[in-house]
Scaffold this active site. Structure first.
Site, PDB file in Angstrom:
ATOM      1  N   GLU A  61       0.829  -1.293   0.012  1.00 20.23           N
ATOM      2  CA  GLU A  61       0.206  -0.099  -0.025  1.00 20.23           C
ATOM      3  C   GLU A  61       0.999   1.288  -0.099  1.00 20.23           C
ATOM      4  OE1 GLU A  61      -0.056  -2.558   1.917  1.00 20.23           O
ATOM      5  OE2 GLU A  61      -2.043  -3.006   2.932  1.00 20.23           O
ATOM      6  N   CYS A  66      -2.456  -3.960   7.213  1.00 18.30           N
ATOM      7  CA  CYS A  66      -2.262  -4.114   8.434  1.00 18.30           C
ATOM      8  C   CYS A  66      -2.596  -2.710   9.406  1.00 18.30           C
ATOM      9  CB  CYS A  66      -0.707  -4.535   8.689  1.00 18.30           C
ATOM     10  SG  CYS A  66       0.634  -3.075   8.248  1.00 18.30           S
ATOM     11  N   THR A  98      14.414 -43.926  -6.155  1.00 19.02           N
ATOM     12  CA  THR A  98      15.134 -42.689  -5.916  1.00 19.02           C
ATOM     13  C   THR A  98      16.565 -42.725  -5.572  1.00 19.02           C
ATOM     14  OG1 THR A  98      14.472 -43.092  -3.810  1.00 19.02           O
ATOM     15  CG2 THR A  98      12.960 -41.704  -4.604  1.00 19.02           C
ATOM     16  N   ARG A 109      13.750 -23.739  -3.724  1.00 18.89           N
ATOM     17  CA  ARG A 109      14.437 -23.689  -2.701  1.00 18.89           C
ATOM     18  C   ARG A 109      14.393 -22.407  -2.240  1.00 18.89           C
ATOM     19  NH1 ARG A 109      20.168 -26.949  -3.756  1.00 18.89           N
ATOM     20  NH2 ARG A 109      19.029 -29.263  -3.460  1.00 18.89           N
TER      21      ARG A 109
HETATM   22  N1  LIG Z   1      15.897 -39.034  -5.313  1.00 19.83           N
HETATM   23  C1  LIG Z   1      15.812 -38.115  -4.487  1.00 19.83           C
HETATM   24  O1  LIG Z   1      14.909 -37.083  -4.695  1.00 19.83           O
HETATM   25  C2  LIG Z   1      16.510 -38.166  -3.289  1.00 19.83           C
HETATM   26  C3  LIG Z   1      16.781 -37.203  -2.280  1.00 19.83           C
HETATM   27  C4  LIG Z   1      17.352 -37.215  -1.123  1.00 19.83           C
HETATM   28  C5  LIG Z   1      18.209 -38.316  -0.927  1.00 19.83           C
HETATM   29  N2  LIG Z   1      18.332 -39.267  -1.964  1.00 19.83           N
HETATM   30  C6  LIG Z   1      18.982 -40.459  -1.505  1.00 19.83           C
HETATM   31  O2  LIG Z   1      18.368 -41.414  -0.623  1.00 19.83           O
HETATM   32  C7  LIG Z   1      19.116 -41.750   0.014  1.00 19.83           C
HETATM   33  C8  LIG Z   1      19.236 -41.503   1.551  1.00 19.83           C
HETATM   34  O3  LIG Z   1      17.804 -41.667   1.983  1.00 19.83           O
HETATM   35  P1  LIG Z   1      17.379 -42.364   3.395  1.00 19.83           P
HETATM   36  O4  LIG Z   1      16.004 -42.859   3.378  1.00 19.83           O
HETATM   37  O5  LIG Z   1      18.540 -43.502   3.650  1.00 19.83           O
HETATM   38  O6  LIG Z   1      17.742 -41.185   4.458  1.00 19.83           O
HETATM   39  P2  LIG Z   1      16.910 -39.738   4.671  1.00 19.83           P
HETATM   40  O7  LIG Z   1      15.536 -39.817   4.405  1.00 19.83           O
HETATM   41  O8  LIG Z   1      17.687 -38.718   4.029  1.00 19.83           O
HETATM   42  O9  LIG Z   1      17.282 -39.498   6.331  1.00 19.83           O
HETATM   43  C9  LIG Z   1      16.721 -40.688   7.238  1.00 19.83           C
HETATM   44  C10 LIG Z   1      17.194 -40.317   8.441  1.00 19.83           C
HETATM   45  O10 LIG Z   1      16.582 -39.292   9.070  1.00 19.83           O
HETATM   46  C11 LIG Z   1      16.633 -39.265  10.509  1.00 19.83           C
HETATM   47  N3  LIG Z   1      15.431 -38.992  10.943  1.00 19.83           N
HETATM   48  C12 LIG Z   1      15.382 -38.104  12.311  1.00 19.83           C
HETATM   49  N4  LIG Z   1      14.056 -38.081  12.634  1.00 19.83           N
HETATM   50  C13 LIG Z   1      13.306 -38.631  11.945  1.00 19.83           C
HETATM   51  C14 LIG Z   1      11.883 -39.361  11.826  1.00 19.83           C
HETATM   52  N5  LIG Z   1      11.388 -38.843  12.989  1.00 19.83           N
HETATM   53  N6  LIG Z   1      11.664 -40.296  11.279  1.00 19.83           N
HETATM   54  C15 LIG Z   1      12.537 -40.663  10.331  1.00 19.83           C
HETATM   55  N7  LIG Z   1      13.660 -40.412  10.155  1.00 19.83           N
HETATM   56  C16 LIG Z   1      14.196 -39.343  10.925  1.00 19.83           C
HETATM   57  C17 LIG Z   1      16.685 -40.850  10.705  1.00 19.83           C
HETATM   58  O11 LIG Z   1      18.321 -40.937  11.333  1.00 19.83           O
HETATM   59  P3  LIG Z   1      18.364 -40.830  12.904  1.00 19.83           P
HETATM   60  O12 LIG Z   1      17.648 -42.094  13.418  1.00 19.83           O
HETATM   61  O13 LIG Z   1      19.806 -41.004  13.227  1.00 19.83           O
HETATM   62  O14 LIG Z   1      18.017 -39.394  13.300  1.00 19.83           O
HETATM   63  C18 LIG Z   1      16.808 -41.492   9.416  1.00 19.83           C
HETATM   64  O15 LIG Z   1      17.647 -42.586   9.367  1.00 19.83           O
HETATM   65  C19 LIG Z   1      20.672 -41.479  -0.289  1.00 19.83           C
HETATM   66  O16 LIG Z   1      21.062 -42.587  -1.074  1.00 19.83           O
HETATM   67  C20 LIG Z   1      20.198 -40.293  -1.026  1.00 19.83           C
HETATM   68  O17 LIG Z   1      21.089 -40.052  -2.228  1.00 19.83           O
HETATM   69  C21 LIG Z   1      17.227 -39.240  -3.096  1.00 19.83           C
END
Ligand SMILES: NC(=O)c1ccc[n+]([C@@H]2O[C@H](COP(=O)([O-])OP(=O)(O)OC[C@H]3O[C@@H](n4cnc5c(N)ncnc54)[C@H](OP(=O)(O)O)[C@@H]3O)[C@@H](O)[C@H]2O)c1
Length: 384
Positions: A65, A90, A177, A200
């Protein structure tokens, strides 16, 4: 205040729908004005001529505004001006003076809005102030949806105390993925990855899981120069046991980083992260059953309440993304589908255990489909 449609109010002289559409377009020019809402304003004289335009550009700078009033001459304001504003003006002193006062002082006779501001410091008080000064206020209900879409994050934070959550993933055409080894670079092409930069840049925080940090070592910053971002979004790692190494690229790149951990005391958490750079804050959060991992709702409440985050982008692997979806905390899912096959040993899109019958399915409403070279972007809302 009268709640009407633009057709109901149309006298044949003033183009109510056209001017409100323009105010919404002006507001939507900027990716984010966080923590403030995006707002546009068009000033029109009694002969339907546009005499001023403005939009909020960044927090701390003039509101829409004020910018519109500054853009028109005193002479133009003599002729019973109407202000079209995409959100209730506001009524309080923040970093800039109240817009309702500015509209009153400028001699505006009618204010037309597309949505109300649920901020408790405004919430009807902006309208009340205008009406107390003798200004007629109209709320165009047929523009409410557009006004809502413009500020989904801001409105959700004000109403529910949590940000609007988008979850973005890239997958192959067979729904994978990452390879079984964790390798995932690159599933999509350059155009799709550049589109992610825009996501982002419009987000207040990028949230990831510690296992993505360990596997990919991403920086999760906005790197596209054309976006000319004034600030980097906050990066957030959910890391229950503090496994993030101090050498991680995300910690070493400039910008704020928060690591939420389930390690119980602040002292214990600080001790484990004592080698992290100064831009990194470790936050002890409650743990959630059954695995004593960081409580996701609490993280979102903290991002909204302590850091005024309006829009959050989850960029994690299938584990954390699945957990967010199963907790009912994702508002929008954005999946980039590439023209590749990664095979049945590769990792799935989402870890969603426990869905046994069709009645357990999570329903999605697909709202948009777009092509980026050989990749498709699918946007869907989670039907709650
Ligand atoms: N294609 C895509 O878009 C894409 C994007 C990103 C990553 N990636 C790939 O995905 C892979 C990693 O994926 P990921 O599934 O293993 O890991 P992630 O989803 O990135 O991370 C999982 C971790 O988050 C932590 N976390 C903390 N609070 C949580 C909660 N409330 N619930 C669940 N997890 C929680 C846990 O570790 P703690 O228990 O230690 O906290 C869990 O092991 C890699 O290979 C990467 O290259 C692909």
């Amino acid at each position: 205040m009268k709640v009407v449609t633009s057709d109901e109010i149309d006298s044949g002289l003033i183009d109510y729908a056209g001017h409100m559409q323009r105010a919404i377009e002006l507001a939507g020019q900027v990716l984010t004005t966080t923590p403030n809402p995006r707002v546009g304003c068009v000033l029109v004289d009694a002969d339907n001529r546009v005499i001023g335009e403005g939009w909020h550009q960044t927090a701390g700078q003039a509101h829409a505004e004020a910018m519109a009033l500054a853009s028109c001459s005193e002479q133009a304001l003599q002729d019973s001006p109407i202000a079209f504003v995409s959100l209730e003006p506001c009524s309080h002193h923040g970093r800039t003076p109240p817009c309702s006062d500015a509209l009153i002082a400028a001699g505006i006779k009618t204010v037309v809005i597309a949505g109300m501001d649920p901020n408790p410091q405004v919430s009807g008080q902006g309208v009340a102030k205008l009406e107390a000064a003798g200004i007629s206020v109209f709320h165009l209900k047929n523009f409410e949806n557009q006004a809502e879409l413009l500020n989904r994050g801001y409105l959700q934070r004000r109403r529910l105390g949590i940000p609007f959550v988008r979850c973005k993933l890239a997958m192959s055409l067979d729904g994978r993925t990452a390879m079984a080894s964790g390798e995932s670079k690159w599933i999509t092409g350059a155009a799709a990855r550049s589109d992610v930069q825009t996501l982002r840049a419009s987000s207040c925080a990028i949230v990831t899981g510690v296992d993505t940090i360990l596997a990919d070592d991403p920086s999760l910053t906005v790197r596209l120069e054309s976006l000319a971002v004034a600030r980097q979004p906050m990066r957030v790692v959910l890391d229950s046991k503090l496994r993030t190494p101090s050498t991680a690229r995300l910690l070493q790149s400039p910008g704020e980083v928060k690591i939420f951990t389930a390690i119980a005391t602040e002292e214990g958490a600080k001790d484990k992260g004592k080698n992290h750079p100064h831009n990194v804050e470790i936050i002890s959060a409650p743990a959630q059953a059954p695995d004593q991992q960081v409580d996701l709702k609490n993280v979102l409440e903290s991002l909204a309440g302590n850091y005024a985050c309006n829009e959050v982008l989850v960029e994690s692997g299938s584990t954390l993304a699945g957990a967010f979806i199963q907790s009912g905390l994702v508002d929008e899912l954005i999946v980039y589908v590439s023209g590749k096959l990664l095979g049945s040993d590769a990792r799935p899109l989402l870890n969603l255990p426990g869905l046994a019958s069709m009645s357990d399915q999570i329903a999605l409403q697909i709202t948009d489909v777009a092509m980026f070279d050989n990749d498709i972007r699918i946007t869907a809302t989670i039907v709650k």
